[in-house]
Design a protein around this motif. Sequence first.
Motif, mmCIF file in Angstrom:
data_model
loop_
_atom_site.group_PDB
_atom_site.id
_atom_site.type_symbol
_atom_site.label_atom_id
_atom_site.label_comp_id
_atom_site.label_asym_id
_atom_site.label_seq_id
_atom_site.Cartn_x
_atom_site.Cartn_y
_atom_site.Cartn_z
ATOM 1 N N ARG A 111 0.849 -1.426 -0.078
ATOM 2 C CA ARG A 111 0.049 0.165 -0.028
ATOM 3 C C ARG A 111 1.015 1.394 0.027
ATOM 4 O O ARG A 111 0.652 2.338 -0.663
ATOM 5 N N GLY A 112 1.869 1.273 0.906
ATOM 6 C CA GLY A 112 2.895 2.592 0.780
ATOM 7 C C GLY A 112 3.626 2.606 -0.396
ATOM 8 O O GLY A 112 3.814 3.832 -0.886
ATOM 9 N N ILE A 136 -9.150 -7.670 3.821
ATOM 10 C CA ILE A 136 -10.292 -7.088 4.969
ATOM 11 C C ILE A 136 -9.922 -5.526 5.446
ATOM 12 O O ILE A 136 -10.448 -5.282 6.412
ATOM 13 N N ASP A 137 -8.880 -5.108 4.755
ATOM 14 C CA ASP A 137 -8.573 -3.705 5.184
ATOM 15 C C ASP A 137 -9.443 -2.758 4.565
ATOM 16 O O ASP A 137 -9.150 -2.583 3.348
ATOM 17 N N PRO A 138 -10.243 -2.201 5.333
ATOM 18 C CA PRO A 138 -10.946 -0.972 4.577
ATOM 19 C C PRO A 138 -10.147 0.125 3.841
ATOM 20 O O PRO A 138 -10.532 0.488 2.779
ATOM 21 N N ARG A 139 -9.015 0.575 4.394
ATOM 22 C CA ARG A 139 -8.139 1.470 3.776
ATOM 23 C C ARG A 139 -7.828 1.137 2.278
ATOM 24 O O ARG A 139 -7.799 1.933 1.459
ATOM 25 N N ILE A 140 -7.452 -0.143 2.321
ATOM 26 C CA ILE A 140 -6.713 -0.786 0.948
ATOM 27 C C ILE A 140 -7.843 -0.751 0.033
ATOM 28 O O ILE A 140 -7.476 -0.518 -1.226
ATOM 29 N N ARG A 141 -8.863 -1.200 0.634
ATOM 30 C CA ARG A 141 -10.288 -1.529 -0.586
ATOM 31 C C ARG A 141 -10.755 -0.046 -1.188
ATOM 32 O O ARG A 141 -10.932 -0.017 -2.248
ATOM 33 N N ASN A 142 -10.826 0.911 -0.261
ATOM 34 C CA ASN A 142 -10.905 2.239 -0.487
ATOM 35 C C ASN A 142 -10.053 2.914 -1.560
ATOM 36 O O ASN A 142 -10.444 3.463 -2.715
ATOM 37 N N ALA A 161 -1.287 -1.696 -9.882
ATOM 38 C CA ALA A 161 -0.835 -3.036 -9.571
ATOM 39 C C ALA A 161 -0.308 -3.295 -8.362
ATOM 40 O O ALA A 161 -0.710 -4.397 -7.840
ATOM 41 N N LEU A 162 0.093 -2.256 -7.583
ATOM 42 C CA LEU A 162 0.632 -2.588 -6.157
ATOM 43 C C LEU A 162 -0.425 -2.582 -5.175
ATOM 44 O O LEU A 162 -0.579 -3.444 -4.427
ATOM 45 N N ALA A 203 2.360 1.769 -3.374
ATOM 46 C CA ALA A 203 1.412 2.162 -4.410
ATOM 47 C C ALA A 203 1.004 3.701 -4.163
ATOM 48 O O ALA A 203 0.935 4.539 -5.210
ATOM 49 N N ARG A 204 1.072 4.053 -2.855
ATOM 50 C CA ARG A 204 0.832 5.539 -2.616
ATOM 51 C C ARG A 204 1.960 6.555 -3.158
ATOM 52 O O ARG A 204 1.571 7.597 -3.782
ATOM 53 N N ASN A 205 3.062 6.164 -2.740
ATOM 54 C CA ASN A 205 4.231 6.657 -3.524
ATOM 55 C C ASN A 205 4.097 6.676 -4.906
ATOM 56 O O ASN A 205 4.472 7.788 -5.640
ATOM 57 N N ALA A 206 3.920 5.740 -5.459
ATOM 58 C CA ALA A 206 3.718 5.651 -6.939
ATOM 59 C C ALA A 206 2.707 6.497 -7.689
ATOM 60 O O ALA A 206 3.010 7.236 -8.434
#
Length: 269
Positions: free
Chosen positions: A139-140, A167-173, A156-157, A142-145
Amino acid sequence: MRMTTTLNKRTPSPKMRRLWLVTGVVLMTGCSSTPDGPTSMAALGALSPDISRAAPKQSVGPCGRRYDAEIGVELSLIQRMLDDDKPRSAAAHLEAGDYGLPLAWRLEGEALRAVGDTVASDRAYEALLGTCLAADGYRGLARNAFSEGRREQALALMREARQTRPIDPRIRNDLGYLLMLAGDNRAAAEEFRTTLELDPGHEQAAANLVLALSRSGQRQRAADAARHFGVDARLVGVRDSAAATELSASGSASRSVSRPGAQAESEES
């Protein structure tokens, strides 16, 4: 001799001796006083061996690693620095501590990302990929990219992050938002719905759902979702990517459209 015999018969059991010892300590303490007056009953009760216990000497990290309790306290304070928008202080303490723990690597990635050092932040996130916090690493990254305009790589990341921790809502959002920017609004809406089922109070996912439904031409469903979740109705009808990107960076924090990595939790990960 008679007196000696009588005393021997009344010799207290070990259990009674312990009880008298505790009672004696309590009674003697009750005679003492503090600057505010006599010791309270609550303070006396804290002397009981069943209640007063030594603090644990070790903490257990998210990956099962054991370390000194003091380190756990330090990492909690560093997390507080990040929550209080003090990433430079957090990064300095992490550098001084040299913890070598997955939780510290995650905090380091977040701190360095916040100060704009994406290269060093990526290194911290990459260190997580072989640990139980791999999802945070993906996730980190991906955010940097995304922050550097590499949207396809970010998507992709983020998919890797979702697969690692579904089950992580932050990642799904965040995945939903990236899908929406890629034009896959229906798939994005499903991610936002999943987010809201996992975390009904995720306001950014609610705003994103309204936007995704509107952009996919489901105006009535978008309006219904806006009413249901209390989202600004102006999002209904916003359909182009440029407007979506602009909205993600403006508006109130509680009802704005989420960018990847934006937090709606009171936040842990």
